[in-house]
Motif scaffolding. Structure first.
Motif, PDB file in Angstrom:
ATOM      1  N   LEU A 135      42.999  33.317  34.887  1.00 50.05           N
ATOM      2  CA  LEU A 135      43.946  33.487  35.669  1.00 50.05           C
ATOM      3  C   LEU A 135      45.182  33.154  35.022  1.00 50.05           C
ATOM      4  O   LEU A 135      46.140  33.861  35.210  1.00 50.05           O
ATOM      5  N   LEU A 136      45.284  31.905  34.656  1.00 51.22           N
ATOM      6  CA  LEU A 136      46.587  31.376  33.982  1.00 51.22           C
ATOM      7  C   LEU A 136      46.999  32.269  32.935  1.00 51.22           C
ATOM      8  O   LEU A 136      48.367  32.629  32.754  1.00 51.22           O
ATOM      9  N   ALA A 137      46.140  32.663  32.061  1.00 51.34           N
ATOM     10  CA  ALA A 137      46.565  33.658  30.928  1.00 51.34           C
ATOM     11  C   ALA A 137      47.222  34.822  31.437  1.00 51.34           C
ATOM     12  O   ALA A 137      48.278  35.362  31.114  1.00 51.34           O
ATOM     13  N   VAL A 138      46.603  35.326  32.586  1.00 50.27           N
ATOM     14  CA  VAL A 138      47.029  36.548  33.135  1.00 50.27           C
ATOM     15  C   VAL A 138      48.453  36.329  33.766  1.00 50.27           C
ATOM     16  O   VAL A 138      49.506  37.040  33.656  1.00 50.27           O
ATOM     17  N   GLN A 139      48.578  35.379  34.592  1.00 49.66           N
ATOM     18  CA  GLN A 139      49.946  35.019  35.265  1.00 49.66           C
ATOM     19  C   GLN A 139      50.950  34.963  34.035  1.00 49.66           C
ATOM     20  O   GLN A 139      52.237  35.009  34.525  1.00 49.66           O
ATOM     21  N   ARG A 140      50.758  34.238  33.100  1.00 54.72           N
ATOM     22  CA  ARG A 140      51.829  34.242  31.969  1.00 54.72           C
ATOM     23  C   ARG A 140      52.525  35.538  31.847  1.00 54.72           C
ATOM     24  O   ARG A 140      53.640  35.448  31.433  1.00 54.72           O
ATOM     25  N   GLY A 141      51.529  36.501  31.885  1.00 57.17           N
ATOM     26  CA  GLY A 141      52.366  38.017  31.497  1.00 57.17           C
ATOM     27  C   GLY A 141      53.004  38.365  32.732  1.00 57.17           C
ATOM     28  O   GLY A 141      53.230  39.555  32.695  1.00 57.17           O
ATOM     29  N   LEU A 142      52.902  37.958  33.909  1.00 58.40           N
ATOM     30  CA  LEU A 142      53.264  38.508  34.993  1.00 58.40           C
ATOM     31  C   LEU A 142      54.550  37.818  35.697  1.00 58.40           C
ATOM     32  O   LEU A 142      54.825  37.920  36.979  1.00 58.40           O
ATOM     33  N   LEU A 143      55.022  37.159  34.814  1.00 58.23           N
ATOM     34  CA  LEU A 143      56.302  36.267  35.497  1.00 58.23           C
ATOM     35  C   LEU A 143      57.530  37.265  35.942  1.00 58.23           C
ATOM     36  O   LEU A 143      58.498  36.885  36.453  1.00 58.23           O
ATOM     37  N   ARG A 144      57.329  38.450  35.485  1.00 56.15           N
ATOM     38  CA  ARG A 144      58.593  39.406  35.837  1.00 56.15           C
ATOM     39  C   ARG A 144      57.909  40.483  36.742  1.00 56.15           C
ATOM     40  O   ARG A 144      58.474  41.346  37.033  1.00 56.15           O
ATOM     41  N   ASP A 145      56.762  40.352  37.256  1.00 59.04           N
ATOM     42  CA  ASP A 145      56.025  41.221  38.246  1.00 59.04           C
ATOM     43  C   ASP A 145      55.448  40.427  39.393  1.00 59.04           C
ATOM     44  O   ASP A 145      54.463  39.654  39.600  1.00 59.04           O
ATOM     45  N   PRO A 146      56.495  40.144  40.449  1.00 60.79           N
ATOM     46  CA  PRO A 146      56.314  39.545  41.454  1.00 60.79           C
ATOM     47  C   PRO A 146      54.773  39.967  42.235  1.00 60.79           C
ATOM     48  O   PRO A 146      54.153  39.188  42.769  1.00 60.79           O
ATOM     49  N   VAL A 147      54.694  41.236  42.414  1.00 69.82           N
ATOM     50  CA  VAL A 147      53.484  41.774  43.184  1.00 69.82           C
ATOM     51  C   VAL A 147      52.169  41.463  42.403  1.00 69.82           C
ATOM     52  O   VAL A 147      51.272  41.023  43.050  1.00 69.82           O
ATOM     53  N   GLY A 148      52.088  41.539  41.200  1.00 64.46           N
ATOM     54  CA  GLY A 148      51.137  41.231  40.271  1.00 64.46           C
ATOM     55  C   GLY A 148      50.650  39.826  40.594  1.00 64.46           C
ATOM     56  O   GLY A 148      49.626  39.360  40.545  1.00 64.46           O
ATOM     57  N   PHE A 149      52.002  38.973  40.287  1.00 60.13           N
ATOM     58  CA  PHE A 149      51.803  37.413  40.166  1.00 60.13           C
ATOM     59  C   PHE A 149      51.191  37.037  41.605  1.00 60.13           C
ATOM     60  O   PHE A 149      50.319  36.141  41.539  1.00 60.13           O
ATOM     61  N   ARG A 150      51.658  37.708  42.959  1.00 60.67           N
ATOM     62  CA  ARG A 150      51.103  37.164  43.982  1.00 60.67           C
ATOM     63  C   ARG A 150      49.659  37.482  44.363  1.00 60.67           C
ATOM     64  O   ARG A 150      48.897  36.752  44.755  1.00 60.67           O
ATOM     65  N   VAL A 151      49.158  38.602  43.809  1.00 58.37           N
ATOM     66  CA  VAL A 151      47.873  38.837  43.580  1.00 58.37           C
ATOM     67  C   VAL A 151      47.003  37.823  42.970  1.00 58.37           C
ATOM     68  O   VAL A 151      46.103  37.444  43.464  1.00 58.37           O
ATOM     69  N   SER A 152      47.256  37.485  41.691  1.00 62.64           N
ATOM     70  CA  SER A 152      46.783  36.528  40.868  1.00 62.64           C
ATOM     71  C   SER A 152      46.860  35.082  41.584  1.00 62.64           C
ATOM     72  O   SER A 152      45.985  34.221  41.418  1.00 62.64           O
ATOM     73  N   ASP A 153      47.911  35.012  42.396  1.00 59.63           N
ATOM     74  CA  ASP A 153      48.073  33.551  42.964  1.00 59.63           C
ATOM     75  C   ASP A 153      47.041  33.301  43.868  1.00 59.63           C
ATOM     76  O   ASP A 153      46.510  32.495  44.278  1.00 59.63           O
ATOM     77  N   MET A 154      46.696  34.305  44.979  1.00 56.56           N
ATOM     78  CA  MET A 154      45.895  34.357  46.047  1.00 56.56           C
ATOM     79  C   MET A 154      44.367  34.225  45.267  1.00 56.56           C
ATOM     80  O   MET A 154      43.890  33.186  45.801  1.00 56.56           O
ATOM     81  N   GLU A 155      44.234  34.716  43.977  1.00 54.48           N
ATOM     82  CA  GLU A 155      42.852  34.409  43.456  1.00 54.48           C
ATOM     83  C   GLU A 155      42.734  32.930  42.896  1.00 54.48           C
ATOM     84  O   GLU A 155      41.745  32.542  43.027  1.00 54.48           O
ATOM     85  N   PHE A 156      43.919  32.566  42.286  1.00 53.30           N
ATOM     86  CA  PHE A 156      43.848  31.310  41.738  1.00 53.30           C
ATOM     87  C   PHE A 156      43.304  30.277  43.021  1.00 53.30           C
ATOM     88  O   PHE A 156      42.711  29.260  42.848  1.00 53.30           O
ATOM     89  N   HIS A 157      44.224  30.342  44.109  1.00 56.72           N
ATOM     90  CA  HIS A 157      44.016  29.432  45.008  1.00 56.72           C
ATOM     91  C   HIS A 157      42.644  29.694  45.823  1.00 56.72           C
ATOM     92  O   HIS A 157      41.861  28.651  46.168  1.00 56.72           O
ATOM     93  N   ARG A 158      42.155  30.880  45.954  1.00 56.23           N
ATOM     94  CA  ARG A 158      40.640  31.199  46.347  1.00 56.23           C
ATOM     95  C   ARG A 158      39.400  30.639  45.615  1.00 56.23           C
ATOM     96  O   ARG A 158      38.774  29.894  46.107  1.00 56.23           O
ATOM     97  N   VAL A 159      39.792  30.396  44.113  1.00 61.02           N
ATOM     98  CA  VAL A 159      38.780  30.050  43.128  1.00 61.02           C
ATOM     99  C   VAL A 159      38.850  28.393  43.376  1.00 61.02           C
ATOM    100  O   VAL A 159      37.683  27.779  43.799  1.00 61.02           O
ATOM    101  N   ILE A 160      39.829  27.793  43.713  1.00 56.64           N
ATOM    102  CA  ILE A 160      39.973  26.349  44.306  1.00 56.64           C
ATOM    103  C   ILE A 160      39.163  26.170  45.543  1.00 56.64           C
ATOM    104  O   ILE A 160      38.668  24.956  45.803  1.00 56.64           O
TER     105      ILE A 160
END
Length: 239
Positions: A135-160
């Protein structure tokens, strides 16, 4: 009049619709009605419960607002998936109208998510850590994509949340996340905020990899403080 009775609030009578809604909620709570189940037609439901159709209609309308049931195109009333996003929608609406409550929400998130991260550091398995790294590898490429980052952010926290091994905390953490989504949407559009979140995620994952509960908890609390600060700053801009 007996002393003190003048200060006692009168007993409120429940409408028939409220009683119907409570009966249906009890069926959901006990598992008699499960996510995806279709309720009987309005007429049949009224006969089963021995109430009028308007009372059933009003009860179903209220449960729909609460996110417990939904009307599907073509007819039929179904129990929702009972996900946090459905059940918390009314409360999320209130939070949107009462911005100061964001203070209390983030105070709660700091306490709960800090605890969750600490437990996750002790209990996380290899598959979950692999998922977080991906997920972090994906997020690195989403730093200019707020919508995509928010989706990956939700998944990051869900896994934790899941890695904490505590289903109650998992549900509470997920609920708090959903409640904060609208505010986070505002903040994520601000330059530099996603980079800050990404750096926080890296620190959290490093602590999880090290199985350091104290460091993981502290990293998550710092992240929650960062979320709070950037959210308030974004809200000030749109006022």
């Amino acid at each position: 009049m007996v002393a003190g009775l003048d200060t006692v609030a009168p007993i409120e009578r429940q409408s028939v619709a409220e009683q119907v809604a409570k009966k249906l909620m009890e069926l959901v709570r006990t598992g008699s009605l499960k996510p995806g189940d279709q309720l009987p037609p309005e007429r049949e439901l009224a006969q089963i419960l021995q109430v009028s159709r308007p009372s059933v209609r009003e009860a179903l309308r209220g449960l729909q607002i609460l996110g417990v049931v939904k009307m599907r195109q073509g007819g039929g009333v179904y129990v929702t998936a009972l996900e946090a996003s459905d059940l918390l929608a009314p409360l999320q609406f209130l939070l949107e109208l009462n911005a100061p409550t964001v203070d209390a929400l983030h105070e709660a998130r700091i306490l709960v998510e800090g605890t969750i991260a600490g437990l996750a550091a002790e209990r996380i398995d290899a598959a979950s850590r692999t998922r977080l790294h991906a997920l972090l590898a994906v997020q690195r490429g989403l730093l200019r994509d707020p919508v995509g980052f928010r989706v990956s952010d939700m998944e990051f926290h869900r896994v934790i949340y899941t890695a904490s091994g505590n289903p109650f905390l998992e549900r509470v953490g997920g609920s708090f996340f959903v409640l904060g989504m609208e505010y986070r949407r505002i903040a994520s559009e601000t330059p530099g905020v996603l980079e800050r979140s990404f750096a926080d995620h890296e620190a959290i994952l490093a602590a999880l990899d090290a199985r350091d509960a104290v460091a993981a908890s502290e990293a998550m609390r710092r992240h929650m403080t960062s979320v709070y600060e950037t959210t308030l700053a974004a809200m000030e801009k749109v006022r």
